[in-house]
Design an enzyme around this catalytic site. Sequence first.
Site, PDB file in Angstrom:
ATOM      1  N   HIS A  91     -10.714   2.512  -0.833  1.00 27.09           N
ATOM      2  CA  HIS A  91     -10.851   2.110   0.567  1.00 27.09           C
ATOM      3  C   HIS A  91     -11.643   0.815   0.592  1.00 27.09           C
ATOM      4  CE1 HIS A  91     -10.232   4.209   4.644  1.00 27.09           C
ATOM      5  NE2 HIS A  91      -9.101   4.125   3.999  1.00 27.09           N
ATOM      6  N   HIS A 115       0.819  -1.203   0.000  1.00 21.97           N
ATOM      7  CA  HIS A 115       0.000   0.000   0.000  1.00 21.97           C
ATOM      8  C   HIS A 115       0.859   1.262   0.000  1.00 21.97           C
ATOM      9  CE1 HIS A 115      -3.786   2.129   0.760  1.00 21.97           C
ATOM     10  NE2 HIS A 115      -3.079   2.914   1.535  1.00 21.97           N
TER      11      HIS A 115
END
Lengths: 777, 229
Positions: free
Chosen positions: A102, A56
């Site tokens: 998300h 990430h």
Amino acid sequence: MTGRPHRAQSDLAEADLEAALAHGLSAGEYERIVAGLGRRPRRAELGVFAVMWSEHCSYKSSRVHLGKLPGAGARVINAQGENAGAIDVGDGWAAVFKIESHNHPSFVEPYQGAATGVGGIIRDILAMGARPTATLNSLKFGAPQHPRTAYLTRGVVAGIGGYGNCVGVPTVGGETSFDPAYDANILVNVFCLGLAPASRLASARARGPGNPVLYVGSATGRDGIHGASLLASAAFTADGQDKRPTVQVGDPFTEKLLIEACLEALESGAVVAIQDMGAAGLTSSSAEMAARGGLGIELDLDRVPLRQAGLSAYEILLSESQERMLLVVERGREKEVAAIFARWELACAVIGRVTEDRRWRVWLGGAEVANIPVELLTSEAPRYERTARPPLPDNKAASAGRGGEQGFERRAPTSVEQALTALVARPNVGSKRWIFRQYDSLVMSNTVVGPGSDAAVIRLKGTGRGLALVVDSNSRACWLDPYLGAVFTVIEAARNLACAGARPVGLTDCLNYGSPESPAVMWQFVRAVEGIRDAALALGLPVVSGNVSFYNETAGQPIPPTPTIGAVGVLEDVSTRLTQVFKRPGDLVALLRTGRPSLAASEYAAVFGAVRPPEPPRGSDADEPRGRQEAADTCVLPSPVLAREKRLLETLVVLAERRLIESAHDLSDGGLAVAVLEACLNPEGFLGAEFELPEAEAGWQRELFGEGPSTVVVSLRPGREREVAELAGAAALEFRLAGKVSEQPRLRLAGLADLDVDELAHRYQQAVEAALDGYGR
Amino acid sequence: MRWGIVQFPGSLDDRDAWYALCRVMGAEATLLWHRQRELGGVQCVVLPGGFSYGDYLRCGAIARFAPIMESVTRFAAQGGLVLGICNGFQILCESGLLPGALVRNQGLSFICERVWLRVENAQTPFTGLGRPGELWRLPIKHGEGRYVVSGAELARLEQRGQIVLRYVDSAGRAGPDANPNGSLNSIAGVCNERFNVFGLMPHPEHAVEKLLGGEDGLKLFRSIEAHLA
């Protein structure tokens, strides 16, 4: 140390390695840390490496490919080395925009997951010195009848509204679709656009050794440790629900104050650099600011505002508590900045300073808890050139997440009426009003065209200009062909802008994929990047920012490749904006075409016939008789001619600017039939249309329900057809008069159907609510 | 005349009200910070929409304790004009400057859409330029806009003409289908007994330009100007 290590030490090394593995680092990565530090990492340092080197934060699997995307362009300001590029939109204004995922947090806890997704992207934009001005979102849920879909949909929509409505940034558009391929891994992608005077964009580059580092915003708590960073860097297993405590809780009220206070602080001129504390919180924000400036940073954790006493260095460094920003301020002006935050009743503390030594050093309780070269955390993080290989027919990853649905109607419809009546009630086709009605789309007084049109349009106060905004994705097409699917997605986004009368000026991308460790997934990813690159170059559009979300898979089942494209266009004169609806009876309906529609990857094919990959069906799939014979129709995407697409965009903009057309609407889910129906749904009163099929011999299925980059439906005043046809002809585009707008709300298709618009509209408008109804709250 | 727009932490439509008054109408308006106690000689106070203090408790329940509310209360008692929009309406009810309360929408969801309103009383300082029965198109955007009040008070409000705006359909008829949030008697806006304090859930400041979808909100602001002129 020479010779054989003592037994105790080798145990120690083994325990270290185990701790590293437990943090998601590989053995090779652990060795690299030891080599880089010249010693074993301390506990807090290990945690810091784990997040900074996570997929990430480090983009370790994607970075080698992302460089292929074109970032430059005549309108681009500061794309290099900052959080995102900005686009010069005229009259001294810069637009900053970015889209982020998300996905995992929203699947684990839909309300807070989606809410903090909105909060995070807003802070990203704020960190560039821009006032967050509009958000859009792209949502992918599982099949409506899946037991968790209604719960997830309601939660995500409420979360986006709960945060966006309270933070005071309008949600002006978006897209939502339902597909069983997302049953176990939904997608929540949020786009935000901010505006700033072009001369006043902020920097995330630390400058000036000795300058103080200020922490502002919410206090740090234990929430969300490893939330965005690690949750998004691993695939889900069956116990995904257990990760709920890693999802953060949003506080939009504090974010609103943070926006006002940060903009005021930036305006004071005292702020040298600013960065939001997103994934990996204090650690990544401070290390990245130092790295960009080629400097070091020292942090004293004893000065960090805490929600509760007794947090360890590890916890403070890795907390992903929301609504926090990190500032580098000109030395001597700390008090001035602190006074601004005090007025907004926000915490503000000097927690460190910029140094020259290019090291990231952290203290707690007077003891040094971390001392790491800045580059080792950032630019020297691992990068992998992962194996990318097209899937073999028996490769599970290849057949995973295909668009074909369980329980689609096996029998092909016998009439247009039957097909259209079924399609408009599908939640993918029907109005998303049930969703966007829950979002404040009006605050800030800029919204000219809100949710529900091809693209949203906001005005740029004080300039007469407007901006068109859109987010698009097409996972069915990307699953059939990851390269062409990505090309389609870029074309679709740009077309939607042009249908609003806006000239496209820039793109942002959110690339949602399964595990990069699967060669088949990596192949999908690489092909998509190439598709986006080729389409962006051909259309002359820079990709100014982006986000990669890997590991979207559960129990080995990846999602279909889903690149989501956010796009921004400029209207020199916002009063020339177009909407999709017909304006008055008697207007002519015409088609502008760059190619033939195709049933491949269409909603029609998803409902009435399986969408299949080009390779021969195997295993249980082979039992289904339809596969092969329909392959030609539903499995091969047509290749668009990009130069022609570019001419179409320009032609639409010119038609809008010269006020030669009254409406424009691009084909999307449901094809021409649905596009014409949608154009009839003028909110001031429904209209009707009579028209003929452009190519009746090609079969009404493909002509009426085919999709892909092919056709734009426009309406124009009678008498203007010659001028429009000439402009289209000059651009070598097909222009065809197809019918006219009627006062009576009926859809009349020569010889094929005569349908009541009110009835269809009712089914269309209830589609989402009806699909979710009865599946739990 | 000069307008004053109160800024609470979490106010969101404060700048929009300012833009409508100053940039669109060319009026003079100042922003009033929640911690100040002076109103600076303004002739009409606007409590704007938003989520004051986050509205994590009941909407408006914290804002009523803001220092500036003491001055607003005094100003109202002296007959000064006070206009509460959305969250401002909620704050006025919490402060006791208006009767009743605003609770969660009947459908439980936040609603953002344009609605039709019928002017029930055109003799107030806020609606003087309207005609009785005239229809206005204004947007609503709220999660807690369902107006409730005791039965006895409701009867008094109706009788005295304090119900100023009602939700209706495009033909001007009130009823359950045209009542977006389930408000009692389709009430969208009410005045106090002296008709100098007015609260409404719809947003007139978001309906002042054709480009953005309509300008019926101007009638409300111009009525106030005309009343004070």
